[in-house]
Write a protein that holds these residues in place. Structure first.
Motif: not given
Length: 176
Positions: A1-29
């Motif tokens: 069962x999903x709570x009402x904040x899941x609709x915002x938080x799950x995409x936000x967490x997913x976005x941050x989880x992709x953005x952070x490693x990509x940003x670090x990788x780009x900064x390495x180069x």
């Protein structure tokens, strides 16, 4: 069962989880470094090792607080570990913008050991971002069953990343 904040938080967490490693990788180069705060190279790694060590200690203390039923202590210790990890991440990004990478100069059996620790540390560092964010989210929203289920994986991986962060510093300290 999903709570009402899941609709915002799950995409936000997913976005941050992709953005952070990509940003670090780009900064390495980055083709050019910008030391906009004027900090010497050796300062960052030592600071990062301290943050990683403190995070590891907080994780262990938080685990034991939870085992003892001290849930308020558990929450506060884990939030503090999260804050230190966030400070680490911001500082790490600044260090990558400011300084060229330093190659490892060790030889013999230490070299493959270092690279094994470094590679597992890097890979698990990317994986730990969504694990920590989802674990914190489920804990702070009181979804205890979901929190416990993911925390079983988050805790050992996060602890490994924190400890190997200190080990990477110890291996690299002669070369800074």
């Amino acid at each position: 069962m999903r709570n009402s904040t899941d609709r915002f938080m799950i995409p936000a967490i997913t976005g941050i989880s992709v953005l952070v490693p990509v940003l670090v990788l780009l900064l390495m180069y980055l083709p050019e470094r910008y030391n906009f705060i004027g900090v010497e190279m050796g300062t960052f790694p030592f600071f990062h090792a301290i943050l990683n060590f403190c995070t590891a200690m907080l994780l262990i203390a938080g685990y034991y607080a939870m085992r003892l039923g001290e849930l308020k202590w558990h929450r506060n210790l884990m939030i503090t570990a999260f804050v230190l990890s966030a400070v680490f991440l911001v500082s790490y990004v600044i260090s990558k913008i400011s300084n060229d990478p330093v190659p490892y100069g060790g030889e013999g059996f230490m070299r493959p050991l270092y690279f094994f620790i470094l590679i597992t540390h890097i890979l698990l560092s990317a994986i730990i971002v969504p694990l920590v964010l989802f674990t914190m989210y489920r804990g702070l929203t009181g979804e205890v069953i979901k929190h416990r289920k993911i925390a079983r994986y988050t805790f050992p991986v996060w602890l490994y990343v924190a400890i190997t962060g200190v080990l990477v510093y110890l291996f690299m300290s002669p070369y800074y």
